[in-house]
Design an enzyme around this catalytic site. Structure first.
Site, PDB file in Angstrom:
ATOM      1  N   ARG A 158     -13.793  13.827  -6.999  1.00 30.77           N
ATOM      2  CA  ARG A 158     -13.034  14.971  -6.467  1.00 30.77           C
ATOM      3  C   ARG A 158     -12.925  16.053  -7.528  1.00 30.77           C
ATOM      4  O   ARG A 158     -12.718  15.751  -8.702  1.00 30.77           O
ATOM      5  CB  ARG A 158     -11.622  14.557  -6.046  1.00 30.77           C
ATOM      6  CG  ARG A 158     -11.582  13.564  -4.903  1.00 30.77           C
ATOM      7  CD  ARG A 158     -10.136  13.313  -4.465  1.00 30.77           C
ATOM      8  NE  ARG A 158     -10.055  12.121  -3.660  1.00 30.77           N
ATOM      9  CZ  ARG A 158      -9.272  11.066  -3.949  1.00 30.77           C
ATOM     10  NH1 ARG A 158      -8.494  11.076  -5.018  1.00 30.77           N
ATOM     11  NH2 ARG A 158      -9.272  10.022  -3.160  1.00 30.77           N
ATOM     12  N   HIS A 161      -0.294   7.855  -5.487  1.00 35.54           N
ATOM     13  CA  HIS A 161      -0.230   6.902  -6.611  1.00 35.54           C
ATOM     14  C   HIS A 161       1.227   6.599  -6.969  1.00 35.54           C
ATOM     15  O   HIS A 161       1.524   6.203  -8.101  1.00 35.54           O
ATOM     16  CB  HIS A 161      -0.905   7.459  -7.885  1.00 35.54           C
ATOM     17  CG  HIS A 161      -2.392   7.564  -7.816  1.00 35.54           C
ATOM     18  ND1 HIS A 161      -3.083   8.562  -8.454  1.00 35.54           N
ATOM     19  CD2 HIS A 161      -3.325   6.787  -7.224  1.00 35.54           C
ATOM     20  CE1 HIS A 161      -4.389   8.411  -8.252  1.00 35.54           C
ATOM     21  NE2 HIS A 161      -4.548   7.329  -7.503  1.00 35.54           N
ATOM     22  N   GLU A 217       0.048  -2.186  -8.822  1.00 33.67           N
ATOM     23  CA  GLU A 217       0.635  -1.679  -7.585  1.00 33.67           C
ATOM     24  C   GLU A 217       0.977  -2.807  -6.620  1.00 33.67           C
ATOM     25  O   GLU A 217       1.957  -2.735  -5.877  1.00 33.67           O
ATOM     26  CB  GLU A 217      -0.339  -0.685  -6.931  1.00 33.67           C
ATOM     27  CG  GLU A 217      -0.433   0.612  -7.700  1.00 33.67           C
ATOM     28  CD  GLU A 217      -1.722   1.382  -7.466  1.00 33.67           C
ATOM     29  OE1 GLU A 217      -2.747   0.997  -8.072  1.00 33.67           O
ATOM     30  OE2 GLU A 217      -1.702   2.351  -6.703  1.00 33.67           O
ATOM     31  N   ASN A 259      -3.913  -4.127   1.464  1.00 27.86           N
ATOM     32  CA  ASN A 259      -4.327  -2.736   1.274  1.00 27.86           C
ATOM     33  C   ASN A 259      -5.576  -2.550   2.130  1.00 27.86           C
ATOM     34  O   ASN A 259      -6.658  -2.993   1.763  1.00 27.86           O
ATOM     35  CB  ASN A 259      -4.626  -2.484  -0.211  1.00 27.86           C
ATOM     36  CG  ASN A 259      -5.015  -1.048  -0.477  1.00 27.86           C
ATOM     37  OD1 ASN A 259      -5.176  -0.245   0.448  1.00 27.86           O
ATOM     38  ND2 ASN A 259      -5.166  -0.711  -1.744  1.00 27.86           N
ATOM     39  N   ARG A 285       0.312  -1.577   1.822  1.00 27.76           N
ATOM     40  CA  ARG A 285       0.219  -0.256   1.197  1.00 27.76           C
ATOM     41  C   ARG A 285      -0.104   0.734   2.315  1.00 27.76           C
ATOM     42  O   ARG A 285      -1.107   0.576   3.027  1.00 27.76           O
ATOM     43  CB  ARG A 285      -0.904  -0.240   0.162  1.00 27.76           C
ATOM     44  CG  ARG A 285      -1.094   1.132  -0.404  1.00 27.76           C
ATOM     45  CD  ARG A 285      -2.311   1.230  -1.286  1.00 27.76           C
ATOM     46  NE  ARG A 285      -2.422   2.576  -1.823  1.00 27.76           N
ATOM     47  CZ  ARG A 285      -3.553   3.228  -1.951  1.00 27.76           C
ATOM     48  NH1 ARG A 285      -4.692   2.677  -1.590  1.00 27.76           N
ATOM     49  NH2 ARG A 285      -3.571   4.446  -2.454  1.00 27.76           N
TER      50      ARG A 285
END
Ligand code: AMP
Length: 425
Positions: A257, A196, A405, A22, A107
């Site tokens: 955010r 996600h 993940e 990743n 990823r």
């Protein structure tokens, strides 16, 4: 140390493994995972790459609990992704692990409408990922750095891209189109993509196992609540709507955010308050959410502690931020009932979803109309990696499931190689 001396360190290692990468612009997260069982053999993080603080940590997860700090002893900062990977390769050789690796799974954040499945990386795929950088300018170029570095470091291994957006490609038009002129979608690909995806897919699969039903017969609403947050509605095992949009800024409120805001606020900030577009971008992505409202922190633990400590100067503000955060998530969950005729249950995952009993209780307390009611004892007990149903017996199921993940990326990379006969699994 010789190879023979290293051998006993990993007595359980057998079978094949996938190296999962990743890659960010200044960081590289890696894990070596056995795809069938999800066992992580080692994992690590190279961070502050290309700066004077560059460092790499490797953690051995089998047979050892020690963490090795390689940066100070073996490397001189600054160093880049390539050097970090060479260090990892040397370590894997030293530990006799390199031959167990059959592929590298990456990823990749944005696959646009091109990729609904994991994909074997070739020159065309790399070009497409590069073109999609206009939709994910921070992420896709960084993902490509990782792919290029791994192609050099592991030149004989197949490289697989697993896209964060792929799981959401099953969304119908009514969910992915915005109420904007249609040509913006046709000519510029402006639509909802969602993110996600690997996490929502993983927890849905785990919840289906807990229900003892095939995933294709299950419908869930899944709330991934971490520093980034998204809610996804899964019908018959497929994503049919999700809260994040063309970018990860849309949807529920997050750590830094804002999530959804009236787009008119942006004009107001620019035209009346003199913000530049760059400043608006920073405001909405990095200075809003829990951090912005609390004026304290984006970290849920810090905010919960401040909220509970009435003498803390930001106690009231911390409670306000968490209250707005939970209400907006509850509203998003409730709104997704419009996408379903049946609902097997709700899933909480991500750092906050897996660990914060307070946040879960606050969200669920606002969803009584959907027959969500928590068992207080189970809610308190299901934290720190524990999974299970935290609802009252009489209520609709509500699971806490720790996401993984990396395992999805390893598993999907392995499956792709098996089905393509491109690998050696
Ligand atoms: P993630 O992005 O999934 O790693 O999640 C990060 C978020 O999870 C941060 O806001 C953390 O404060 C939050 N988190 C982690 N552990 C806990 C905990 N024990 N209680 C509350 N929030 C937590």
């Amino acid at each position: 140390m010789t190879k023979q001396q290293q051998q006993p360190v990993f007595p359980q290692v057998s079978g094949k493994a996938i190296l999962v990468i990743n890659c960010g612009s200044s960081s590289l997260k890696f894990s070596l995972i056995q795809p069938e069982c999800g066992t992580t053999l080692l994992s690590g993080l190279a961070e502050y790459l290309t700066t004077a603080q560059a460092r790499i940590n490797i953690k051995y997860n089998i047979g050892l609990s020690n963490e090795e700090q390689l940066a100070t002893s073996a490397l001189v900062a600054p160093f880049d992704h390539q050097v970090a990977l060479s260090t990892l390769v040397n370590k894997l050789v030293q530990l006799n692990l390199v031959d167990s690796i059959v592929a590298v799974g990456h990823r990749v954040v944005h696959g646009g409408e091109h990729y609904a499945q994991p994909t074997l990386i070739n020159t065309n795929v790399k070009q497409t990922i590069a073109k999609l950088a206009k939709l994910a300018p921070l992420h896709n170029p960084a993902n490509l750095i990782g792919i290029n570095a791994c192609q050099q470091a592991f030149s004989k291994l197949p490289q697989v891209a697993v896209f964060d957006t792929a799981f959401h490609q099953s969304m119908p038009e009514k969910a992915y189109l915005y109420g904007l002129p249609f040509e913006l979608y046709q000519q510029h690909n402006i639509r909802r993509y969602g993110f996600h995806g690997t996490s929502h897919y993983f927890v849905a699969k785990q919840a289906a196992k807990l229900l003892n039903k095939p995933l294709v017969q299950c419908s869930f609403i899944s709330a991934h609540l971490g520093n980034g947050c998204s809610v996804t509605v899964i019908k018959n095992g497929e994503s049919v709507d999700t809260s994040m949009g063309m970018t990860p800024l849309e949807g529920v409120m997050m750590g830094t955010r804002s999530g959804d805001v009236d787009a008119g606020i942006i004009f107001h900030l620019v035209e009346q308050l003199g913000f530049s577009i760059k400043q608006v971008d920073t405001l909405l992505n990095k200075k809003s959410g829990l951090l912005g409202l609390s004026q304290l922190s984006n970290d849920c633990r810090t905010l919960e502690a401040a909220m509970l400590d009435k003498s803390h100067p930001k106690s009231v503000q911390a409670k306000l931020a968490l209250t707005v955060f939970c209400y907006r998530i509850a509203k998003s969950i409730a709104s997704f009932s419009a996408s379903l005729h049946e609902l097997d249950g709700l899933i909480f995952t991500g750092g906050i979803g897996e660990n914060s009993a307070w946040v879960r209780q606050e969200i669920i307390s606002q969803l009584g109309l959907l027959n969500f009611h928590l068992c207080e004892k189970s809610n308190q007990a299901t934290r720190f990696g524990a999974s299970g149903n935290i609802a009252l017996n009489t209520a609709r199921a509500c699971w806490v499931i720790a996401t993984n993940e990396e395992w999805v990326i390893a598993e999907q990379s392995a499956q792709l190689l098996t089905s393509n006969s491109a690998g050696k699994l």
